[in-house]
Design a protein around this motif. Structure first.
Motif, short mmCIF file in Angstrom:
data_model
loop_
_atom_site.label_atom_id
_atom_site.label_comp_id
_atom_site.label_asym_id
_atom_site.label_seq_id
_atom_site.Cartn_x
_atom_site.Cartn_y
_atom_site.Cartn_z
N LEU A 1 0.95 -1.47 -0.16
CA LEU A 1 -0.13 -0.19 0.20
C LEU A 1 1.15 1.14 -0.03
CD1 LEU A 1 -3.09 -0.59 2.40
CD2 LEU A 1 -3.08 -0.25 -0.20
N LEU A 2 2.05 1.61 0.50
CA LEU A 2 2.76 2.47 0.49
C LEU A 2 3.53 2.45 -0.63
CD1 LEU A 2 4.74 2.37 4.49
CD2 LEU A 2 2.78 3.50 3.47
N ASP A 3 4.03 1.40 -1.56
CA ASP A 3 4.35 1.82 -2.02
C ASP A 3 3.80 1.90 -3.20
OD1 ASP A 3 7.00 0.34 -1.25
OD2 ASP A 3 6.37 -1.00 -2.54
N ALA A 4 2.24 1.85 -3.42
CA ALA A 4 1.63 2.04 -4.08
C ALA A 4 0.52 3.97 -4.31
CB ALA A 4 -0.13 1.28 -4.55
N PHE A 5 0.24 4.45 -2.69
CA PHE A 5 0.17 6.01 -2.67
C PHE A 5 1.38 6.30 -2.74
CE2 PHE A 5 -2.85 4.04 1.12
CZ PHE A 5 -3.33 5.90 0.40
N ARG A 6 2.51 6.27 -2.79
CA ARG A 6 3.95 7.25 -2.98
C ARG A 6 4.37 7.04 -4.82
NH1 ARG A 6 7.57 3.71 1.27
NH2 ARG A 6 6.59 5.01 3.41
N LYS A 7 3.65 6.15 -4.65
CA LYS A 7 3.49 6.09 -6.93
C LYS A 7 2.74 6.67 -7.40
CE LYS A 7 3.26 2.74 -10.95
NZ LYS A 7 2.57 1.54 -11.50
N SER A 8 1.99 7.18 -6.84
CA SER A 8 0.14 8.00 -6.82
C SER A 8 1.13 8.61 -7.21
CB SER A 8 -0.94 7.29 -6.38
OG SER A 8 -1.67 7.56 -6.93
N TRP A 9 1.31 9.17 -5.41
CA TRP A 9 1.85 11.09 -5.37
C TRP A 9 3.02 11.10 -6.66
CZ3 TRP A 9 2.51 9.19 0.91
CH2 TRP A 9 1.54 9.13 0.87
N HIS A 10 3.94 10.32 -7.09
CA HIS A 10 4.99 10.55 -7.76
C HIS A 10 4.17 11.55 -9.28
CE1 HIS A 10 8.70 10.92 -9.69
NE2 HIS A 10 7.94 9.86 -10.84
N GLU A 11 3.27 10.22 -9.92
CA GLU A 11 2.26 10.54 -10.67
C GLU A 11 1.57 11.73 -10.91
OE1 GLU A 11 -0.40 7.06 -11.00
OE2 GLU A 11 2.53 5.82 -12.32
N GLN A 12 1.13 12.09 -9.39
CA GLN A 12 -0.03 13.08 -9.17
C GLN A 12 0.99 14.75 -9.03
OE1 GLN A 12 -4.24 12.95 -8.59
NE2 GLN A 12 -3.04 10.31 -7.31
#
Length: 328
Positions: free
Chosen positions: A32-43
């Motif tokens: 979940l943390l990896d997915a959150f960080r990836k999403s924040w980077h993309e946005q």
């Protein structure tokens, strides 16, 4: 709102407000943390991290949530710790949820007991935020989660292989995922993996496991624990899995010290109760006060957030569990 792990994964891109992740499954937390960080980077969302060591740290967190940098329009704050906000902090949390619709407060906590989940903090989260319990109590839940991991790796398991995999790892999801990676690398051309491939692959590489390490720690056998630890390091066992094993034993020992009659309710296997009781008689309870800080230091070093050596810190934790002291 309450979500399980798989539901939470699907909602990450639009996550706002306040989310709490809590549990004792390191694979689910890290995914979940990896997915959150990836999403924040993309946005292009600015990310900040805070570690809570006392109640007053929450004021700093809420001040940060309400102050964006000149170059950001959204902010994600990641908070780690097991200290909930006090009454004033809950008031600030409520104000944040009512007036700030763009930022995200992501709180990562260890497993919470039933009384904690009924506290004022969790009542506010349940009513106005998102509460994600990182558990997988049932075999079908664990299989669904591991099926997602297998799909990411591009492998498929036969139906009977799932049950073998789970029994082999005693419900440890992180260890099961590592075995999926191992079997994929060992049999890259097979369309479907069966028990035969799992057995051949994992038996060859499982002279010692983290469960053997746990047994040596509970027995206070320092020489054997170090031997197993060195083997696991040499065989490429992930540091996060080693930390999970050690933190689990420390947590259970601290809980059993406070609740000596509730071993089974704490999740200790019936056949292992006497091992934990012997360990408690051997250890000095005053040392328990130092364990949470050491675990946080190990976690930070594994994630590259400190300059300390995680291998040496884990060795220090092994010594403590065995009733030894490496450094004076």
């Amino acid at each position: 709102m309450k979500l399980d792990y798989l539901q939470a994964l699907k909602r990450i891109p639009e996550a706002r407000g306040a989310w709490v992740l809590h549990g004792q499954e390191p694979l689910l937390e890290q995914n979940l943390l990896d997915a959150f960080r990836k999403s924040w980077h993309e946005q292009n969302i600015e990310r900040q991290r805070y570690d809570i060591s006392n109640v007053s740290d929450w004021k700093t967190v809420f001040n940060a949530l309400n102050s964006l940098s000149l170059f950001s329009t959204q902010l994600a704050i990641e908070v780690h710790g097991n200290i909930k906000p006090d009454a004033n902090g809950i008031k600030l949390l409520t104000q944040y949820l009512q007036h700030n619709e763009q930022n995200l407060l992501l709180i990562v906590m260890p497993k919470q007991d039933s009384s904690s989940l009924k506290s004022g903090f969790f009542k506010v989260i349940d009513a106005n935020g998102v509460n994600v319990n990182l558990t997988a109590h049932y075999p079908q839940d664990r299989q669904r989660i591991l099926a997602v991991e297998a799909e990411k790796l591009g492998i498929e398991l036969a139906n009977n292989a799932w049950q073998w995999l789970e029994q082999h790892h005693e419900h440890n999801l992180l260890a099961a995922k590592n075995s999926l990676m191992r079997v994929r690398d060992t049999f890259p051309d097979l369309a479907q993996i069966g028990i035969e491939q799992l057995f051949a692959c994992l038996q060859d590489q499982s002279r010692y496991s983290t469960f053997d390490l746990s047994d040596a720690l509970l027995e206070g056998n320092f020489a054997q624990a170090v031997k197993i630890y060195q083997y696991l390091l040499a065989s490429g066992e992930p540091m996060s899995l080693l930390l999970w094993s050690i933190s689990k034993e420390m947590r259970l020992l601290m809980q059993l010290f406070e609740q000596p009659q509730n071993a089974l309710q704490l999740g200790i296997w019936k056949t292992k109760v006497s091992l934990y009781q012997q360990a408690l008689r051997r250890l000095n309870p005053k040392q328990f006060l130092t364990w949470p800080t050491l675990l946080l230091r190990i976690d930070a070093s594994i994630k590259g957030l400190s300059q300390e050596n995680p291998e040496q810190l884990i060795l220090q934790a092994i010594a403590m569990l065995c009733g030894r002291q490496l450094f004076h």
